[in-house]
Design a protein around this motif. Structure first.
Motif, mmCIF file in Angstrom:
data_model
loop_
_atom_site.group_PDB
_atom_site.id
_atom_site.type_symbol
_atom_site.label_atom_id
_atom_site.label_comp_id
_atom_site.label_asym_id
_atom_site.label_seq_id
_atom_site.Cartn_x
_atom_site.Cartn_y
_atom_site.Cartn_z
ATOM 1 N N ILE A 32 0.848 -1.202 0.000
ATOM 2 C CA ILE A 32 0.000 0.000 0.000
ATOM 3 C C ILE A 32 0.878 1.245 0.000
ATOM 4 O O ILE A 32 0.636 2.187 -0.766
ATOM 5 N N SER A 33 1.912 1.258 0.834
ATOM 6 C CA SER A 33 2.823 2.413 0.899
ATOM 7 C C SER A 33 3.488 2.660 -0.445
ATOM 8 O O SER A 33 3.604 3.808 -0.896
ATOM 9 N N GLU A 34 3.921 1.592 -1.094
ATOM 10 C CA GLU A 34 4.593 1.707 -2.387
ATOM 11 C C GLU A 34 3.656 2.241 -3.462
ATOM 12 O O GLU A 34 4.025 3.130 -4.239
ATOM 13 N N ARG A 38 4.124 5.875 -5.321
ATOM 14 C CA ARG A 38 4.304 5.903 -6.771
ATOM 15 C C ARG A 38 3.245 6.775 -7.434
ATOM 16 O O ARG A 38 3.541 7.597 -8.306
ATOM 17 N N GLU A 39 1.997 6.643 -7.020
ATOM 18 C CA GLU A 39 0.905 7.406 -7.624
ATOM 19 C C GLU A 39 1.024 8.900 -7.320
ATOM 20 O O GLU A 39 0.857 9.735 -8.197
ATOM 21 N N VAL A 40 1.340 9.238 -6.086
ATOM 22 C CA VAL A 40 1.456 10.652 -5.698
ATOM 23 C C VAL A 40 2.666 11.293 -6.367
ATOM 24 O O VAL A 40 2.605 12.433 -6.816
ATOM 25 N N ALA A 41 3.780 10.558 -6.480
ATOM 26 C CA ALA A 41 4.973 11.085 -7.141
ATOM 27 C C ALA A 41 4.712 11.358 -8.614
ATOM 28 O O ALA A 41 5.303 12.268 -9.192
ATOM 29 N N ALA A 42 3.802 10.595 -9.219
ATOM 30 C CA ALA A 42 3.458 10.790 -10.626
ATOM 31 C C ALA A 42 2.465 11.933 -10.817
ATOM 32 O O ALA A 42 2.057 12.223 -11.942
ATOM 33 N N GLY A 43 2.064 12.578 -9.718
ATOM 34 C CA GLY A 43 1.151 13.715 -9.825
ATOM 35 C C GLY A 43 -0.297 13.360 -9.583
ATOM 36 O O GLY A 43 -1.174 14.206 -9.675
ATOM 37 N N LEU A 48 -7.858 6.967 0.403
ATOM 38 C CA LEU A 48 -7.865 5.819 1.307
ATOM 39 C C LEU A 48 -9.226 5.838 2.006
ATOM 40 O O LEU A 48 -9.444 6.667 2.900
ATOM 41 N N PRO A 49 -10.149 4.970 1.592
ATOM 42 C CA PRO A 49 -11.519 5.016 2.118
ATOM 43 C C PRO A 49 -11.561 4.991 3.644
ATOM 44 O O PRO A 49 -10.915 4.167 4.278
ATOM 45 N N GLY A 50 -12.296 5.929 4.204
ATOM 46 C CA GLY A 50 -12.434 6.024 5.643
ATOM 47 C C GLY A 50 -11.317 6.788 6.323
ATOM 48 O O GLY A 50 -11.426 7.146 7.492
ATOM 49 N N LEU A 51 -10.210 7.040 5.628
ATOM 50 C CA LEU A 51 -9.082 7.764 6.210
ATOM 51 C C LEU A 51 -8.926 9.155 5.627
ATOM 52 O O LEU A 51 -8.875 10.138 6.352
ATOM 53 N N GLY A 52 -8.789 9.243 4.306
ATOM 54 C CA GLY A 52 -8.595 10.535 3.674
ATOM 55 C C GLY A 52 -7.995 10.406 2.294
ATOM 56 O O GLY A 52 -8.006 9.335 1.693
ATOM 57 N N LYS A 53 -7.449 11.507 1.824
ATOM 58 C CA LYS A 53 -6.921 11.586 0.465
ATOM 59 C C LYS A 53 -5.494 12.127 0.499
ATOM 60 O O LYS A 53 -5.219 13.127 1.155
ATOM 61 N N VAL A 54 -4.590 11.461 -0.236
ATOM 62 C CA VAL A 54 -3.200 11.891 -0.354
ATOM 63 C C VAL A 54 -3.030 12.489 -1.745
ATOM 64 O O VAL A 54 -3.376 11.852 -2.736
ATOM 65 N N VAL A 81 3.426 17.178 -0.486
ATOM 66 C CA VAL A 81 2.429 16.130 -0.299
ATOM 67 C C VAL A 81 1.473 16.574 0.795
ATOM 68 O O VAL A 81 1.892 17.002 1.865
ATOM 69 N N LYS A 82 0.170 16.475 0.501
ATOM 70 C CA LYS A 82 -0.869 16.865 1.453
ATOM 71 C C LYS A 82 -1.758 15.671 1.739
ATOM 72 O O LYS A 82 -2.017 14.857 0.854
ATOM 73 N N PHE A 83 -2.241 15.568 2.968
ATOM 74 C CA PHE A 83 -3.193 14.531 3.358
ATOM 75 C C PHE A 83 -4.416 15.224 3.921
ATOM 76 O O PHE A 83 -4.315 15.981 4.893
ATOM 77 N N THR A 84 -5.566 15.003 3.293
ATOM 78 C CA THR A 84 -6.818 15.577 3.745
ATOM 79 C C THR A 84 -7.604 14.492 4.469
ATOM 80 O O THR A 84 -7.864 13.429 3.904
ATOM 81 N N ILE A 85 -7.977 14.735 5.703
ATOM 82 C CA ILE A 85 -8.682 13.768 6.519
ATOM 83 C C ILE A 85 -10.125 13.628 6.035
ATOM 84 O O ILE A 85 -10.800 14.624 5.741
ATOM 85 N N ALA A 86 -10.614 12.384 5.988
ATOM 86 C CA ALA A 86 -11.988 12.101 5.566
ATOM 87 C C ALA A 86 -12.960 12.569 6.643
ATOM 88 O O ALA A 86 -12.668 12.513 7.839
ATOM 89 N N LYS A 87 -14.147 13.008 6.223
ATOM 90 C CA LYS A 87 -15.166 13.476 7.157
ATOM 91 C C LYS A 87 -15.574 12.360 8.111
ATOM 92 O O LYS A 87 -15.800 12.609 9.300
#
Length: 95
Positions: A32-34, A38-43, A48-54, A81-87
């Motif tokens: 999951i970390s990998e 990889r996805e965030v580095a590519a733009g 992550l359901p229930g957690l938030g968005k990277v 890199v930003k992490f937005t917490i899910a409601k």
């Protein structure tokens, strides 16, 4: 305030929740970390359901102040890199 959960503790909790061994849980966490990195580095962005968005955001070049000398220095454009917490997570913590 309590100490943050370590990777070993997280792997043990995942293994218990999955009903699997620690080796499988560790491999799942590493995968999951990998994938997220990889996805965030590519733009891209990863939800992550229930957690938030990277997501990776571009920051433009700007003037910043050196706190030691007070001198203004030009900082090149970079990515952050930003992490937005899910409601749902916010609501469960504040309940």
């Amino acid at each position: 305030m309590t100490k943050p959960m370590t990777k070993t503790q997280l792997v043990a909790a995942l293994a218990d929740a999955m009903g699997a061994d620690k080796k499988t849980a560790s491999a799942a966490l590493d995968a999951i970390s990998e994938v997220v990195a990889r996805e965030v580095a590519a733009g891209g962005a990863v939800t992550l359901p229930g957690l938030g968005k990277v997501v990776c955001r571009e920051r433009p070049a700007r003037e910043v102040r050196n706190p030691a000398t007070g001198e203004m220095v030009k900082k090149e454009a970079d990515k952050q890199v930003k992490f937005t917490i899910a409601k749902a997570l916010k609501d469960s913590v504040n309940a």
